[in-house]
Motif scaffolding. Structure first.
Motif, mmCIF file in Angstrom:
data_model
loop_
_atom_site.group_PDB
_atom_site.id
_atom_site.type_symbol
_atom_site.label_atom_id
_atom_site.label_comp_id
_atom_site.label_asym_id
_atom_site.label_seq_id
_atom_site.Cartn_x
_atom_site.Cartn_y
_atom_site.Cartn_z
ATOM 1 N N LYS B 203 -30.485 -77.699 123.806
ATOM 2 C CA LYS B 203 -31.515 -78.442 123.283
ATOM 3 C C LYS B 203 -32.641 -77.867 123.340
ATOM 4 O O LYS B 203 -33.200 -77.418 124.468
ATOM 5 C CB LYS B 203 -31.512 -80.066 123.991
ATOM 6 C CG LYS B 203 -32.483 -81.012 123.334
ATOM 7 C CD LYS B 203 -32.705 -82.041 124.005
ATOM 8 C CE LYS B 203 -31.758 -83.145 124.100
ATOM 9 N NZ LYS B 203 -32.160 -84.254 124.820
ATOM 10 N N GLN B 214 -40.678 -82.023 118.028
ATOM 11 C CA GLN B 214 -39.326 -82.435 117.796
ATOM 12 C C GLN B 214 -38.328 -82.013 119.082
ATOM 13 O O GLN B 214 -38.643 -81.122 119.636
ATOM 14 C CB GLN B 214 -38.974 -81.717 116.459
ATOM 15 C CG GLN B 214 -37.403 -82.330 115.932
ATOM 16 C CD GLN B 214 -37.141 -81.360 114.629
ATOM 17 O OE1 GLN B 214 -37.926 -80.591 114.020
ATOM 18 N NE2 GLN B 214 -36.166 -81.695 114.038
ATOM 19 N N GLY B 216 -33.911 -81.246 119.810
ATOM 20 C CA GLY B 216 -32.786 -81.275 119.202
ATOM 21 C C GLY B 216 -32.033 -80.067 119.259
ATOM 22 O O GLY B 216 -32.707 -79.023 119.969
ATOM 23 N N ALA B 217 -30.781 -79.800 118.910
ATOM 24 C CA ALA B 217 -30.135 -78.460 118.970
ATOM 25 C C ALA B 217 -30.684 -77.617 118.246
ATOM 26 O O ALA B 217 -31.596 -77.732 117.272
ATOM 27 C CB ALA B 217 -28.747 -78.852 118.161
ATOM 28 N N ASP B 220 -30.373 -77.327 114.475
ATOM 29 C CA ASP B 220 -30.574 -78.645 113.791
ATOM 30 C C ASP B 220 -32.097 -78.481 113.552
ATOM 31 O O ASP B 220 -32.455 -78.592 112.655
ATOM 32 C CB ASP B 220 -30.256 -79.526 114.668
ATOM 33 C CG ASP B 220 -30.322 -81.073 113.945
ATOM 34 O OD1 ASP B 220 -29.815 -80.906 112.898
ATOM 35 O OD2 ASP B 220 -30.696 -82.031 114.658
ATOM 36 N N LEU B 221 -32.753 -77.981 114.616
ATOM 37 C CA LEU B 221 -34.379 -77.767 114.396
ATOM 38 C C LEU B 221 -34.596 -76.804 113.422
ATOM 39 O O LEU B 221 -35.491 -76.863 112.659
ATOM 40 C CB LEU B 221 -35.036 -77.314 115.641
ATOM 41 C CG LEU B 221 -35.627 -78.441 116.480
ATOM 42 C CD1 LEU B 221 -34.458 -79.573 116.655
ATOM 43 C CD2 LEU B 221 -36.207 -78.068 117.763
ATOM 44 N N TYR B 222 -33.811 -75.763 113.359
ATOM 45 C CA TYR B 222 -34.094 -74.394 112.628
ATOM 46 C C TYR B 222 -33.861 -74.914 111.003
ATOM 47 O O TYR B 222 -34.611 -74.723 110.034
ATOM 48 C CB TYR B 222 -32.972 -73.361 112.983
ATOM 49 C CG TYR B 222 -33.227 -72.118 111.945
ATOM 50 C CD1 TYR B 222 -34.139 -71.131 112.346
ATOM 51 C CD2 TYR B 222 -32.204 -71.996 110.923
ATOM 52 C CE1 TYR B 222 -34.195 -70.053 111.793
ATOM 53 C CE2 TYR B 222 -32.549 -70.702 110.134
ATOM 54 C CZ TYR B 222 -33.419 -69.740 110.576
ATOM 55 O OH TYR B 222 -33.571 -68.860 109.981
ATOM 56 N N HIS B 223 -32.775 -75.800 110.869
ATOM 57 C CA HIS B 223 -32.394 -76.146 109.459
ATOM 58 C C HIS B 223 -33.083 -77.387 109.053
ATOM 59 O O HIS B 223 -33.363 -77.455 107.823
ATOM 60 C CB HIS B 223 -30.982 -76.130 109.342
ATOM 61 C CG HIS B 223 -30.176 -75.319 109.206
ATOM 62 N ND1 HIS B 223 -30.361 -74.263 108.542
ATOM 63 C CD2 HIS B 223 -29.020 -74.842 110.214
ATOM 64 C CE1 HIS B 223 -29.555 -73.194 108.654
ATOM 65 N NE2 HIS B 223 -28.682 -73.426 109.780
ATOM 66 N N ASN B 224 -33.427 -78.326 110.091
ATOM 67 C CA ASN B 224 -33.959 -79.678 109.470
ATOM 68 C C ASN B 224 -35.439 -79.848 110.285
ATOM 69 O O ASN B 224 -35.385 -80.788 111.201
ATOM 70 C CB ASN B 224 -32.971 -80.812 109.939
ATOM 71 C CG ASN B 224 -31.857 -80.743 108.843
ATOM 72 O OD1 ASN B 224 -32.119 -80.426 107.674
ATOM 73 N ND2 ASN B 224 -30.881 -80.419 109.377
ATOM 74 N N LYS B 269 -35.288 -85.815 102.217
ATOM 75 C CA LYS B 269 -35.093 -86.123 103.710
ATOM 76 C C LYS B 269 -35.904 -87.387 104.350
ATOM 77 O O LYS B 269 -36.645 -87.069 105.263
ATOM 78 C CB LYS B 269 -35.520 -84.730 104.636
ATOM 79 C CG LYS B 269 -34.664 -83.485 104.179
ATOM 80 C CD LYS B 269 -34.587 -82.348 104.923
ATOM 81 C CE LYS B 269 -33.590 -81.445 104.582
ATOM 82 N NZ LYS B 269 -33.808 -79.984 105.014
#
Lengths: 292, 354
Positions: B203, B214, B216-217, B220-224, B269
């Motif tokens: 994380k 932010q 997160g994984a 996940d952070l990279y894409h969103n 989004k």
């Protein structure tokens, strides 16, 4: 080009050695004069001061001055007193002043900076201003010894030791050194579970070699050269230190040869202490070249 | 091993608040990386967890116990410092065993623990050396060894690799990752290097100005990415930002355009847009594909080409003067001055309202 710069380098080196040699000579000559004079009868000694013979072991050479000095004054006792008072004071001073400095450098408490400021401010107070008030104080202070409760510290070793243990300069030297130690070393020790005492003993003091040597040398010189204070507080011969003992040689006839012999004897502990500390000083410097 | 909970953690120096209410949950055995630019408060936050800085407000729990006022040594943590902080006057063995010696652990247990740590870190041959005889990487190993022997609930790493050179940093990064796999302990790791963050973390917590941007994984952070800051901070080369204006807002998409970009509908989004407002369109350099002039959405001229071996990075100046970067396959060569057009998949682009 290369040879020119090499010549330049050689020339600079030569100049440097000449200058250093001159400085060394300037520092050594008084000592040489003292030692050589201690070997000569007083009349020859005074005659020789007019020429370079003053620095040479020539003429009527012998150890008579030394035997005379020992018979005129209890030289061994004076040296013992001075070494004892100086040694004990230096040890206690290093311990207590470094503890105080540890607190100033690493612990957080109210009034810390103000108190440190006051301690450092005492550096500008000359001893002569506090000599008389201090005398009045120590003349009445209580002490519990083998004979029970007594008042007055005059004519003791403790009166020559205790007032000199803590001083602003030593605390200041330690505080400055401690503040330059990497803070993370202290933090790492705390995370590992070390108490403040353990941090002091196991982490900070083993790294404090250079400042210990510096503080010890400075304190040693101050203590060994004590004159005014023991002159006031010690009337008995049995507690008298070396510098006060010098008086014995200025009575009625001034025996310069014996004075030189006495000075040579009392210089030996200073040189011995310096040589020992110098080795400690250099080895501690060598082991601190570590990052982190 | 334990979980760590931060609840509305705050830190003030006088009137200046540097940590502004941080909430983070770290699960048992999780590897969490605090990442952010210099001065974002990530190291301060770690030091607060360690107990080296006071917590002004909020609650810190380790393994279900509130530890706000506990001494560092009683929190069940071990810490590895950026400068290693190994004791120069002790041998490696004494350094590694320091915490055990302090806590009066028996000699046999101590030796076993040191031997175990030395085996894990492959430094058996270094045990009798002094720190001055070790390289930077070896010193960092000693610092990690000192942490391992205490068998802590949580490992804390404060930029442990930033004093190492690039090659060594990569080796040590892998070793730390492997260490986490082997020990299975919770680890909190502070870095400003987003590569370390992406590769090590279960994380990532992205911090800026004392606030969590932010968490997160990594992928996940990279894409969103939740905002422009996270979008720009993660990924190398960093994401291209193109100023656009919103032309239409749909239920799931938003349509944007600009003088140098043909109109495109990208996923909303959940963000709120109004027609006519200015916005920023973000596209990662890796998602730009060069195409013929008629098929492209972005048009410009090549300014500079950098061939990195694995890829070619091209600086492109758009018609409106703004600059974008494209990361292209290694065999693709473009010359400065050449006119180029790029396209990208709309669902790989991000629109952020101003």
């Amino acid at each position: 080009m290369a040879t020119i710069s090499a010549d330049n380098h050689g020339l600079r080196l030569a100049v440097r050695y000449v200058v250093l040699t001159l400085i060394a000579v300037i520092f050594i000559f008084p000592l040489l004069f003292m030692v050589m004079s201690s070997l000569k009868p007083s009349d020859q000694l005074l005659r020789d001061t007019a020429s370079l013979r003053a620095f040479l072991p020539v003429g009527d050479i012998g150890f008579d001055n030394y035997t005379d000095a020992f018979s005129r004054a209890p030289v061994g006792l004076f040296v013992f007193n001075s070494v004892l008072v100086t040694g004990v004071t230096v040890l206690l001073s290093l311990f207590l002043c470094s503890l105080a400095a540890f607190s100033f450098a690493f612990l957080k408490w109210k009034g810390r900076d103000l108190l440190l400021g006051i301690i450092i401010a005492t550096l500008i107070v000359p001893f002569e201003t506090i000599a008389i008030p201090l005398l009045l104080l120590v003349s009445k202070l209580p002490w519990i010894g083998l004979e029970g409760l007594q008042f007055g510290w005059l004519n003791t070793y403790r009166v020559q030791i205790i007032p000199w243990i803590a001083d602003g300069l030593t605390v200041f030297l330690f505080v400055q050194y401690f503040k330059d130690l990497p803070r993370e070393l202290i933090e790492a020790a705390r995370v590992e579970g070390a108490s403040w005492w353990q941090i002091y003993r196991r982490v900070v003091m083993p790294l404090a070699g250079p400042v210990l040597a510096t503080a010890a040398i400075l304190k040693f010189l101050v203590m060994y050269n004590q004159y005014l204070w023991p002159l006031i507080v010690v009337q008995q011969e049995s507690y008298r230190p070396v510098m006060v003992g010098l008086q014995y040689f200025f009575q009625l006839d001034t025996a310069w040869g014996e004075i030189m012999a006495y000075l040579t004897i009392i210089t030996v502990p200073v040189l011995a202490f310096y040589l020992v500390m110098q080795r400690a000083f250099i080895s501690s410097i060598a082991s601190t070249g570590v990052k982190g | 091993m334990a979980d760590v909970k931060l609840r509305d953690i705050r830190k003030s120096y006088g009137a200046t608040e540097v940590i502004k209410g941080v909430d983070i949950d770290i699960a048992d055995g999780e590897f969490v990386v605090f990442v952010g630019p210099s001065g974002c408060g990530k190291s301060t936050l770690l030091r607060m967890i360690a107990g080296l800085e006071d917590i002004t407000a909020g609650t810190l729990e380790i393994d279900g116990v509130r530890v706000n006022d506990l001494e560092p040594s009683r929190r069940g943590i071990a810490m590895v410092f950026q400068s290693y902080a190994i004791f120069p006057h002790m041998t490696v063995r004494e350094n590694v065993a320091f915490g055990l010696t302090i806590n009066k652990v028996s000699k046999a247990d101590k030796e076993a623990a040191v031997a175990n740590a030395a085996r894990i870190l492959q430094m058996e041959h270094l045990l009798d050396r002094r720190p001055s005889e070790l390289s930077g990487g070896q010193r960092q190993r000693v610092a990690i060894g000192r942490a391992i022997v205490r068998d802590p609930k949580v490992f804390l790493f404060d930029e442990p690799l930033s004093n190492l050179d690039a090659a060594l940093r990569m080796d040590m990064r892998m070793e730390i990752g492997k260490l986490h796999q082997d020990l299975g302990a919770s680890m909190i790791y502070v870095t400003h290097d987003q590569v370390e963050a992406m590769t090590l973390a279960d994380k990532i917590v992205v911090l800026k100005d004392g606030q969590v941007m932010q968490a997160g994984a990594p992928m996940d952070l990279y894409h969103n990415p939740a905002n422009l800051f996270v979008a720009g901070f993660l990924g190398a080369p960093s994401m291209n930002f193109i100023p656009v204006s919103v032309t239409e807002v749909g239920p799931d998409t938003v349509t944007v355009s600009s003088p140098s970009l043909d109109a495109i509908s990208v996923p909303r989004k959940g963000r709120d847009f109004t027609t006519g407002q200015t916005a920023t369109l973000g596209v990662r350099p890796q998602y730009l594909r060069p195409v013929g002039a008629d098929a492209g959405m972005l048009h410009g001229t090549v300014v500079l080409t950098e061939r990195l071996g694995s890829e070619t990075v091209v600086d492109v100046k758009l018609a409106n003067g703004s600059k974008i970067i494209a990361a292209l396959p290694q065999d693709m060569v473009m010359s400065p001055g050449e006119a180029v057009s790029f396209t990208f998949a709309p669902d790989q682009a991000h629109a952020f309202p101003e």
